[in-house]
Scaffold this active site. Structure first.
Site, short mmCIF file in Angstrom:
data_model
loop_
_atom_site.label_atom_id
_atom_site.label_comp_id
_atom_site.label_asym_id
_atom_site.label_seq_id
_atom_site.Cartn_x
_atom_site.Cartn_y
_atom_site.Cartn_z
N ASP A 196 28.80 48.87 -2.88
CA ASP A 196 29.41 49.13 -4.18
C ASP A 196 30.39 48.01 -4.50
OD1 ASP A 196 28.13 51.55 -4.58
OD2 ASP A 196 29.63 52.66 -3.46
N GLY A 202 27.80 50.38 -10.90
CA GLY A 202 27.58 51.02 -12.19
C GLY A 202 28.16 50.25 -13.35
N ASP A 203 28.77 49.10 -13.08
CA ASP A 203 29.43 48.33 -14.13
C ASP A 203 28.44 47.58 -15.01
OD1 ASP A 203 31.96 49.10 -13.61
OD2 ASP A 203 32.53 47.35 -12.45
N LYS A 234 19.45 53.04 -5.77
CA LYS A 234 19.83 52.69 -4.39
C LYS A 234 18.72 53.07 -3.41
CE LYS A 234 24.88 52.91 -4.83
NZ LYS A 234 26.13 53.46 -4.25
#
Length: 1091
Positions: free
Chosen positions: A383, A710-711, A767
């Site tokens: 992450d 998630g950006d 993922k």
């Protein structure tokens, strides 16, 4: 209130340690069923406060009364069981057999020596395994669920606190959210339940989550599954959040009652042959242990089979006729010689020591075999937020689609330029004060990544203000400061959304030296701090208050009251749709209650990823949100993201007060429609200072670091470039969005030259697909995760790494938990894993090559026949046992504790896939044959070079003058083998480097072991009775010359062999990784201490 309280004195005396085995079954019975009563009545019955929780003193008192909140205590390591396992070890069984044969043949001295060796071996093995078991027991709590409770400490102001689940007591107020494990049975509180759903399949058998409510249930004797106002211990929160008051803990919970029933049932049915067979497998070490231990135990039993074959060969040398008793003893000693006596103990101690070291460096190992698995990974999928970055986010920019920052009125809509605002941040990112300035420069693509410590500045474009006039510049900057009571309406609405569409809380410092504390999601914390700076603190918006006085400037920081931004009334939450990683947004609705008792309205807010929010917006500041305006806004999104900012879109809509019931009952997809776009928030999360060095170490080691976040793609790309995951000239396929990656079929993914290094807008399912794609390429990977939906990927990865701040489900699905959520800690763990792998290989090479040398001496020695045509042994049975247990054990143990090699992160992952490879076998044969041959050569030199070759008679039985030559030759062979074996321990420090090229001082345990055991040869050789009666050899004189001569021959051959290996590997070395760090000097050691 009638409550039965069973205090356990043992708990109080022992201080509630995790190893406490006292009775923890408790009974907390209310005079009514809690699911049938209003939550207020339950609170009163438990003497709990809805807003403050229990005081620390009261919580401690209840903990003493009710005991720890656990089903049953963890098992203590049993010294007796460990001792029995050591006695049942294959090596010990053979030694006991050898002792029995010796006593049976009236060889009391040999039997006594072997008995002493049995006691020594069992004692050392028991102590070693005891230490390892204690380490494993202490790691059982790693990743165990925690509870967030509200407690009052000392004063009247309560605060949230994270505690171990065991410390939860009846009456505690517990905050639960998506991904949490319910710590104990509790009652949902009215006004504090937001779309709560729990997975209670383990209780009810229902596969679907159960929606919870705060209203009581009328039916008193309804099943557990129908008690919708209750949450139950062990259930997983799959959606929403709530505040609950604990009603039952420990064995009195619903799952506790089931545990009691299961336990009693197991005792009745756990019988029969299958149960005994399984217990036998556990005792033999091929069940209920790690895969690595099972492999090594199976190796030991394979060698046991070989040892039986060797014993048969020894006995066969007599033709199976008139087998002398000394031959029987020798057969057992030869059989023992192939068994690595210290194998299991060394492996246990090595892994336990590594687990302890990693725990001290914030990597908590839940499964011991994960350490070995880390060594061979080729990928690390991580992450971004909080792992590669510091995770303490701050809002640096707000952008409003308005023309200018005019005060107390609405500016015309302008999406092409808009108005940006910059937020001042000090050393404490949670401090809710700071200047907010309007930017005079337009946000445009190509801006540099923001520096967290840099104050917002601008170029002076006003020609009327001289750049060299400090007073003029100060005046101009002061004019840019936004005052709380002079905000443009678009900025005010954006601030209200940031504050109210938010569940984070801020806490004041406990003293003047402390900093502000925050609880909640890092993104929401940053937005809440920004809202406070604008005067929109959520606590002051959601509580009724006195008539507001004139608002002071946030800049001054001297307001006599907390800043409140103008609105005369307060907000009451109606419903919340929590953040969902699949839709990447959160929405919430409030009822606005005016202070003047007039009719209010319903205010709805929405925030999330821009792409997922735009599709729900139809207007912007009262005007239509056209495609052209969307394009203008996306230009600003890309510009902010390119500066390394995480960009969120904030939206809102206003409904009449009568729509409250409709909003409550509407499905989420219906509620999240027809929103108005309010603006953008740019959140800065700077990279950790260790991340560039850790990434460089990855690349240097042939490991590919990948960022799955998630950006926004531009934000992820900016950070990846900053820390070195991406090169400046990266390919188009190196960066993908989750949607793009998921759109590819498996065949299309497999055809990609390289898998993407950055996957932005990554969903949990992405993922899983990434892990599968890596596995299809025959590679191993580490995967990090913190959310409930990350669990499948964590389980499927070779090593799942959970975040300490993540959900309980994710931590329990992981093999390793990072207490600091730091990417560099993963690299530390990989380095330690590589060290453990090499140490396993080192001591296995040492033990097995030493065993091979012994077998060569003992087996070839069968060819030496005396006058009676009986074999004359080059080593006595006791000498063989001495070498295999006492002489080989301590150096092997010390090799297992070797420090991490300097070049551990400079070798490709393929070097750490298999211990037993071709190189290992060649080394094993070379060293074993060399040491055995040199020892035998010295035996032959003494017997036939100095003496006339007379082997005497019955020299295997005892001492006589005719056996003097044999005894001298045996002593020479024994001394040669023992001393060379000690030097061999030093040579095993490195597979390719010679003894003069390694640092011998970095492992003092090995040095002392070698030194003491080499000196131990002298008393064995010279002390009377011990030498000629026990070891059956004489005292050395001139023979020391050829002993040391063979030592030099061994060193010369070994150094020549390693020199040839180095030349060979230089010529045929695996090519360097296709991509290395751009800065060749950048290393993690520059920012953190190596493991």
């Amino acid at each position: 209130m009638t409550t039965e309280k069973h205090a356990t004195s043992s708990d109080a005396e022992k201080g509630f340690s995790r190893a406490d085995t006292g009775n923890t079954a408790i009974t907390q019975s209310l005079p009514f069923k809690p699911h049938t009563a209003p939550s207020g009545k339950v609170l009163d019955a438990l003497s709990a406060n809805e807003t403050k929780g229990l005081s620390e003193q009261e919580a401690k008192k209840r903990l003493e009364q009710y005991g720890l909140n656990r089903l049953k205590p963890p098992k203590k390591p049993s010294l007796i069981k460990i001792c029995l396992r050591q006695i049942g070890n294959a090596m010990t069984v053979i030694l006991i057999a050898a002792m029995a044969v010796s006593f049976g043949t009236m060889d009391w001295i040999s039997g006594g020596v072997i008995g002493a060796l049995v006691i020594l071996n069992v004692t050392v093995g028991t102590i070693t395994e005891w230490q390892a078991e204690k380490t494993v027991a202490s790691l059982e709590s790693v990743g165990a669920p925690q509870a967030t409770v509200m407690r009052t400490a000392g004063g009247t102001e309560s605060s949230t606190k994270i505690i171990a689940v065991e410390e939860v007591v009846p009456g505690d107020l517990v905050l639960v959210k998506n991904g949490d494990i319910i710590p104990a049975d509790g009652r949902v509180l009215e006004g504090h339940c937001s779309n709560l759903e729990c997975d209670e399949a383990f209780l009810t058998g229902e596969s679907l989550p159960v929606a919870k409510q705060s209203d009581p249930i009328d039916e008193e004797d309804c099943p557990v599954g129908d008690q919708l106002s209750m949450v139950f211990s062990g259930a997983q929160v799959t959606k929403g959040r709530a505040r609950v008051v604990i009603t039952s803990t420990g064995m009195n919970t619903e799952i506790g009652k089931i545990a009691q029933a299961l336990d009693s049932k197991a005792k009745k049915t756990d019988t029969g042959f299958a149960a005994y067979w399984y217990k036998f497998k556990v005792i033999m070490g091929v069940a209920e242990t790690t895969p690595l231990q099972i492999k090594l135990n199976k190796l030991a039993y394979f060698l046991l089979g070989c040892s039986i074959l060797i014993a048969i060969i020894v006995v066969a040398s007599t033709g199976f006729k008139d087998v002398p008793l000394s031959v029987a003893t020798y057969a057992v000693a030869a059989a023992v010689s192939i068994l690595p006596a210290s194998l299991i103990a060394v492996v246990s101690l090595t892994l336990a020591r590594a687990s302890t070291d990693l725990a001290q460096r914030n990597a908590l190992v839940r499964r011991m075999d994960a350490i070995e698995a880390l060594a061979g990974v080729e990928n690390v999928c991580s992450d971004k937020t909080g792992t590669l970055t510091v995770g303490r986010m701050v809002v640096r920019k707000f952008w409003v689609p308005a023309l200018d920052p005019r005060a107390n009125e609405s500016a015309p809509v302008n999406t092409k330029r808009g108005q940006a605002y910059s937020f001042e941040t000090g050393s404490d990112p949670f401090y809710p004060r700071g200047e907010v300035r309007s930017d005079r420069e337009e946000i445009s693509p190509g801006g540099a990544v923001l520096d967290l410590k840099r104050k917002p500045q601008r170029k002076n474009s006003d020609t009327s203000t001289p750049e060299n006039d400090p007073d003029a510049q100060e005046l101009e900057l002061s004019e840019q400061v936004i005052l709380v009571d002079e905000q443009e309406h678009g900025l005010r609405d954006l601030g209200l959304c940031a504050s109210l569409c938010n569940q984070a809380t801020l806490s004041r410092p406990v003293d003047n030296e402390s900093q502000w504390e925050a609880n909640g999601d890092p993104t929401e914390i940053a937005l809440q701090v920004a809202a406070h700076k604008l005067g929109h603190g959520k606590p002051f918006l959601t509580h009724s208050r006195p008539h507001p006085q004139r608002a002071d400037s946030v800049r001054s920081g001297h307001s006599g009251r907390p800043p409140i931004a103008g609105s005369r009334g307060h907000y009451e939450q109606v419903i919340e749709h929590p953040f969902d990683s699949t839709v990447k947004r959160m929405s919430i609705a409030y009822r606005f209650v005016p202070d003047d008792k007039t009719e209010g309205h319903v205010q709805c807010y929405l925030k999330g990823a821009v792409e997922r929010v735009f599709e729900l917006c139809t207007s912007v500041h009262g005007e239509e949100l056209t495609d052209e305006r969307k394009k203008d806004i996306m230009v600003k999104v890309d510009a902010l993201a390119a500066q390394g900012l995480r960009v969120l879109a904030l939206c809102g809509k206003r409904l009449p007060a009568r729509a409250v019931d409709e909003v409550k009952s509407a499905p989420r997809d219906q509620f999240e429609r027809d929103f108005a776009f309010l603006g953008l928030a740019g959140i800065f999360d700077p990279p950790r200072k260790e991340s560039p060095g850790a990434v460089a170490d990855c690349l240097r080691a042939g490991i590919t670091p990948r960022m799955l976040t998630g950006d926004h793609p531009a934000t992820a790309t900016a950070i990846a470039l900053n820390i070195g995951i991406l090169e400046k000239a990266y390919s188009k396929e190196a960066v993908m969005t989750g949607q793009q990656f998921d759109a590819l079929s498996e065949d299309e993914i497999d055809k990609l030259p390289e898998l993407p290094l950055v996957v932005a807008r990554c969903a949990p399912e992405t993922k899983v697909r990434m892990v599968d794609a890596i596995h299809r390429r025959g590679q191993k990977t580490v995967m990090t995760g913190d959310g409930v939906n990350d669990s499948p990927a964590l389980k499927r990865a070779d090593v799942g790494v959970g975040m300490g701040t993540g959900s309980d489900v994710a931590k329990q699905s992981s093999r390793i938990v990072l207490s600091d959520d730091n990417f560099s800690t993963i690299i530390r763990a990989i380095r330690k894993g590589r060290s453990v792998f090499k140490n396993l290989a080192k001591f296995l090479l040492y033990l097995l090559s030493g065993n091979l040398a012994e077998i060569i001496v003992l087996m070839i020695g069968l060819a030496f026949k005396d006058e009676n045509d009986q074999s004359v042994f080059p080593l006595s049975a006791v000498a063989a046992l001495w070498i295999n247990t006492l002489a080989a054990g301590p150096p092997a143990l010390a090799l297992g504790l070797e420090p991490t090699a300097v070049d551990a992160m400079e070798q490709p992952p393929t070097s750490f896939h298999h211990i037993f490879n071709l190189e290992f076998y060649i080394d094993l044969v070379f060293y074993g044959v060399l040491m055995g041959s040199l020892s035998l050569v010295n035996f032959v030199i003494v017997l036939w070079g100095y003496f006339p070759g007379d082997l005497g008679r019955y020299c295997n039985e005892g001492d006589s003058e005719i056996c003097d030559p044999v005894f001298q030759a045996r002593a020479t062979c024994f001394a040669t083998l023992v001393i060379i074996l000690m030097i061999h321990g030093l040579e095993c420090k490195h597979f390719n480097k010679g003894i003069f090229q390694v640092n011998l001082k970095d492992n003092k345990v090995l040095l002392w072991s070698v030194f003491v055991l080499a000196l131990g040869t002298f008393p064995v050789v010279y002390i009377p009775v011990i030498n000629n009666k026990v070891f059956l050899h004489g005292a050395l004189k001139w023979e020391w010359g050829i002993v040391f001569g063979m030592i030099f021959v061994y060193l010369a051959c070994t150094e020549l062999y390693k020199w040839c290996k180095r030349i060979y590997f230089r010529r045929t070395h695996v090519p360097e990784p296709s991509r290395g760090p751009s800065d060749k000097t950048l290393k993690m050691e520059t920012t953190i201490a190596p493991v």
